[in-house]
Scaffold this motif. Sequence first.
Motif, PDB file in Angstrom:
ATOM      1  N   TYR A  21       0.833  -1.202   0.000  1.00  0.00           N
ATOM      2  CA  TYR A  21       0.000   0.000   0.000  1.00  0.00           C
ATOM      3  C   TYR A  21       0.871   1.257   0.000  1.00  0.00           C
ATOM      4  O   TYR A  21       0.966   1.957   1.010  1.00  0.00           O
ATOM      5  N   THR A 106      -4.037  -8.855   8.769  1.00  0.00           N
ATOM      6  CA  THR A 106      -5.490  -9.029   8.725  1.00  0.00           C
ATOM      7  C   THR A 106      -6.201  -7.760   9.170  1.00  0.00           C
ATOM      8  O   THR A 106      -7.189  -7.347   8.551  1.00  0.00           O
ATOM      9  N   LEU A 109      -6.136  -5.191   6.361  1.00  0.00           N
ATOM     10  CA  LEU A 109      -7.075  -5.548   5.289  1.00  0.00           C
ATOM     11  C   LEU A 109      -8.519  -5.284   5.705  1.00  0.00           C
ATOM     12  O   LEU A 109      -9.310  -4.754   4.912  1.00  0.00           O
ATOM     13  N   GLU A 110      -8.869  -5.625   6.941  1.00  0.00           N
ATOM     14  CA  GLU A 110     -10.222  -5.350   7.442  1.00  0.00           C
ATOM     15  C   GLU A 110     -10.493  -3.848   7.503  1.00  0.00           C
ATOM     16  O   GLU A 110     -11.591  -3.392   7.157  1.00  0.00           O
ATOM     17  N   ILE A 112      -9.108  -1.440   5.705  1.00  0.00           N
ATOM     18  CA  ILE A 112      -9.263  -0.924   4.334  1.00  0.00           C
ATOM     19  C   ILE A 112     -10.634  -1.305   3.781  1.00  0.00           C
ATOM     20  O   ILE A 112     -11.342  -0.461   3.221  1.00  0.00           O
ATOM     21  N   ASP A 113     -11.032  -2.564   3.932  1.00  0.00           N
ATOM     22  CA  ASP A 113     -12.337  -3.015   3.424  1.00  0.00           C
ATOM     23  C   ASP A 113     -13.494  -2.272   4.089  1.00  0.00           C
ATOM     24  O   ASP A 113     -14.446  -1.863   3.415  1.00  0.00           O
ATOM     25  N   ALA A 114     -13.428  -2.083   5.396  1.00  0.00           N
ATOM     26  CA  ALA A 114     -14.505  -1.391   6.119  1.00  0.00           C
ATOM     27  C   ALA A 114     -14.636   0.046   5.630  1.00  0.00           C
ATOM     28  O   ALA A 114     -15.749   0.554   5.462  1.00  0.00           O
ATOM     29  N   LYS A 116     -13.694   1.206   2.670  1.00  0.00           N
ATOM     30  CA  LYS A 116     -14.177   1.186   1.276  1.00  0.00           C
ATOM     31  C   LYS A 116     -15.692   1.093   1.255  1.00  0.00           C
ATOM     32  O   LYS A 116     -16.356   1.821   0.533  1.00  0.00           O
ATOM     33  N   SER A 117     -16.256   0.173   2.046  1.00  0.00           N
ATOM     34  CA  SER A 117     -17.713   0.001   2.045  1.00  0.00           C
ATOM     35  C   SER A 117     -18.402   1.216   2.642  1.00  0.00           C
ATOM     36  O   SER A 117     -19.474   1.600   2.196  1.00  0.00           O
ATOM     37  N   LYS A 120     -18.377   3.850  -0.140  1.00  0.00           N
ATOM     38  CA  LYS A 120     -19.363   3.517  -1.174  1.00  0.00           C
ATOM     39  C   LYS A 120     -20.770   3.846  -0.694  1.00  0.00           C
ATOM     40  O   LYS A 120     -21.560   4.425  -1.421  1.00  0.00           O
TER      41      LYS A 120
END
Length: 140
Positions: A21, A106, A109-110, A112-114, A116-117, A120
């Motif tokens: 990243y 982990t 990654l969590e 970043i994903d949280a 992103k959602s 959105k």
Amino acid sequence: MRTPSEDFESAAFSRWIAATYPNLKPTHIPNGAYMNIATAKRMERLGVKRGVPDHMIVDPKDHAVLWIEMKRSNKSLSKVSPEQLEWIAALGPDAHICYGFKEAQTKVLEWIDARKSTRKRTSSMGEVARKTALPGSDAT
């Protein structure tokens, strides 16, 4: 098999996040470094505090910050101090104690994903507001 040291785990984590990243701004806070008494007193005068997590990762896009307190992957070899627990609690939901590189990876990654959602969902809500605004209103 020998459990890697906290330094080894932290170095692996730092290399991984920098390579994976490059847009993030990670740094390691060397609070646990061994130093002579004069240096320790100087750091104390400058405001260095015990227990601050080892890693701070900043996303310059939205100024979000993730805090990681790195410990050895074998929990029985890693003690969490009361000061570390206080800092983790004070820093909130984006502050974590991680036992080893894999657990820290982990968490990143969590995180970043949280986000992103969330971005959105927020942008979708803005789009709905623009589409449903009355003609002539300020929402267009």
